[in-house]
Design a protein around this motif. Structure first.
Motif, short mmCIF file in Angstrom:
data_model
loop_
_atom_site.label_atom_id
_atom_site.label_comp_id
_atom_site.label_asym_id
_atom_site.label_seq_id
_atom_site.Cartn_x
_atom_site.Cartn_y
_atom_site.Cartn_z
N HIS A 5 10.38 2.23 5.00
CA HIS A 5 10.93 1.99 3.67
C HIS A 5 12.45 1.99 3.80
CE1 HIS A 5 7.03 2.32 1.89
NE2 HIS A 5 6.86 3.55 2.31
N VAL A 6 13.09 0.90 3.44
CA VAL A 6 14.52 0.76 3.63
C VAL A 6 15.19 0.35 2.33
CG1 VAL A 6 14.31 0.18 6.08
CG2 VAL A 6 14.26 -1.65 4.37
N SER A 7 16.48 0.63 2.23
CA SER A 7 17.25 0.25 1.04
C SER A 7 18.70 0.04 1.43
CB SER A 7 17.15 1.33 -0.05
OG SER A 7 17.75 2.54 0.39
N TYR A 8 19.43 -0.65 0.57
CA TYR A 8 20.87 -0.82 0.74
C TYR A 8 21.55 -0.36 -0.54
CZ TYR A 8 25.42 -2.98 1.52
OH TYR A 8 26.77 -3.19 1.69
N ARG A 9 22.26 0.75 -0.43
CA ARG A 9 22.92 1.37 -1.58
C ARG A 9 21.94 1.63 -2.73
NH1 ARG A 9 28.76 -1.90 -1.73
NH2 ARG A 9 29.45 -1.20 0.34
N GLY A 10 20.76 2.13 -2.35
CA GLY A 10 19.77 2.51 -3.34
C GLY A 10 19.01 1.36 -3.96
N SER B 160 0.80 -1.22 0.00
CA SER B 160 0.00 0.00 0.00
C SER B 160 0.83 1.26 0.00
CB SER B 160 -0.94 0.01 1.22
OG SER B 160 -0.20 -0.02 2.40
N HIS B 161 2.12 1.18 0.29
CA HIS B 161 2.96 2.38 0.33
C HIS B 161 3.51 2.74 -1.04
CE1 HIS B 161 3.58 3.54 4.59
NE2 HIS B 161 3.11 2.33 4.77
N ARG B 162 3.32 1.96 -2.04
CA ARG B 162 4.06 2.14 -3.27
C ARG B 162 3.73 3.44 -3.98
NH1 ARG B 162 4.28 -3.94 -5.93
NH2 ARG B 162 5.25 -4.93 -4.13
N ARG B 163 2.53 3.94 -3.78
CA ARG B 163 2.16 5.15 -4.47
C ARG B 163 2.45 6.41 -3.68
NH1 ARG B 163 -3.06 2.21 -6.08
NH2 ARG B 163 -2.51 1.27 -8.05
N ASP C 232 9.50 -6.84 -0.73
CA ASP C 232 9.95 -6.00 -1.83
C ASP C 232 8.92 -4.91 -2.06
OD1 ASP C 232 12.25 -7.49 -2.20
OD2 ASP C 232 11.31 -8.83 -3.67
N ASP C 233 9.38 -3.69 -2.30
CA ASP C 233 8.46 -2.55 -2.43
C ASP C 233 8.93 -1.64 -3.57
OD1 ASP C 233 6.21 -1.04 -1.76
OD2 ASP C 233 7.37 0.28 -0.46
N GLY C 234 9.04 -2.21 -4.75
CA GLY C 234 9.47 -1.43 -5.90
C GLY C 234 10.92 -1.72 -6.26
N PRO C 235 11.44 -1.01 -7.27
CA PRO C 235 12.77 -1.30 -7.79
C PRO C 235 13.92 -0.80 -6.93
CG PRO C 235 11.81 0.54 -8.98
CD PRO C 235 10.73 0.01 -8.07
N ASP C 236 13.63 0.09 -5.95
CA ASP C 236 14.74 0.70 -5.22
C ASP C 236 14.59 0.66 -3.71
OD1 ASP C 236 12.67 2.45 -5.02
OD2 ASP C 236 13.74 4.21 -5.80
#
Length: 283
Positions: A249-254, A24-27, A199-203
């Protein structure tokens, strides 16, 4: 900076902080939380701000709207800190059935933290009265970026809620710290703790944590994530009675977290949350 006048109108609720699923957060637009470490490609959280004192309410006897409730059933208190839905302000939503007043004392306490309530709204639905505050920093006019200050906001609101509605004390884990009556039942941390990563999108990925609440929990979560070089881009932190629910929302090196890093993150969080008295040096 001039402060914006705050007006609150009672209206039916529409779209009041719906429950968040894995997609639900993707948008939503990413929030500008400050970086924890040397700035990565994406904005994140910062943990370098000084300790923030949580101001107490001015009075513990009065109810802000001049009324009190004598009903036996106390609704579940909820405080939601939302960094996702507004790019310019931190949104805070407060619910305690239909018992909340106008929270004028709470807004004054937030000003003592160097914050400005730029907008306030009140609405009603089947669960009661919802008060939403849009908050910015007085010094910058922007949303809050420091997790310590976000935690101070949460504790300030809960403290004021307990001061003016002491019946809520036994419904909140923080009632043992701020309130006249601690919770009558304790939450089993092992049972209450749930950690999921999607997973929540490409980045980016979506980290969802549910556990027993305690003071400083928001800052602790962000520090654990930062210790393994994962960036927190934005998120939401909910206090619901004795429980806390975080969505980051988290990421590792983008990039989204690979499965191995997801496992490392989940194990680190689970180890810490199930041992809340573990000293930082032994972690």
């Amino acid at each position: 900076m001039a402060e914006m006048a705050v007006t609150a109108a009672l209206r039916p609720c529409s779209g009041v902080s719906p429950a968040v699923s894995g997609t639900s957060h993707r948008r939503r637009r990413p929030a500008a939380w400050r970086a924890l470490a040397p700035p990565p490609p994406h904005a994140g959280l910062r943990l370098s701000s000084p300790a923030v004192r949580v101001p107490r309410a001015a009075s513990s006897a009065a109810v802000e709207d001049g009324s009190s409730s004598n009903t036996d059933t106390v609704p579940t208190p909820k405080v939601i800190i939302d960094q996702d839905s507004d790019p310019d302000a931190t949104i805070v939503e407060i619910t305690l059935g239909d018992r909340l007043g106008d929270l004028l004392d709470t807004m004054n306490a937030l000003k003592n933290l160097g914050l400005n309530v730029v907008k306030a709204s009140v609405c009603l639905d089947s669960t009661g009265k919802h008060i939403k505050l849009a908050i910015t920093k007085l010094s910058t006019g922007r949303k809050i970026g420091e997790p310590e200050l976000l935690e101070a906001v949460r504790l300030t609101i809960i403290n004021n809620m307990i001061q003016y509605h002491p019946e809520a004390s036994s419904q909140l884990a923080l009632g043992a710290t701020f309130g006249p009556e601690p919770p009558t039942e304790l939450v089993d941390v092992d049972i209450a703790t749930h950690i999921d990563i999607y997973d929540d999108g490409p980045d980016r990925s979506l980290l969802v944590v549910e556990t027993a609440d305690r003071p400083g929990l928001l800052v602790d979560l962000v520090k654990i994530i930062d210790d393994i070089n994962i960036t927190v881009q934005s998120g939401e932190f909910d206090t619901e009675g004795l429980l806390a629910k975080a969505k980051f929302h988290v990421s590792y090196r983008g990039k989204p977290l690979i499965k191995a890093l997801q496992q490392v993150l989940a194990n680190s969080l689970r180890y810490f949350l199930r041992r809340p008295t573990t000293e930082e040096g032994s972690y």
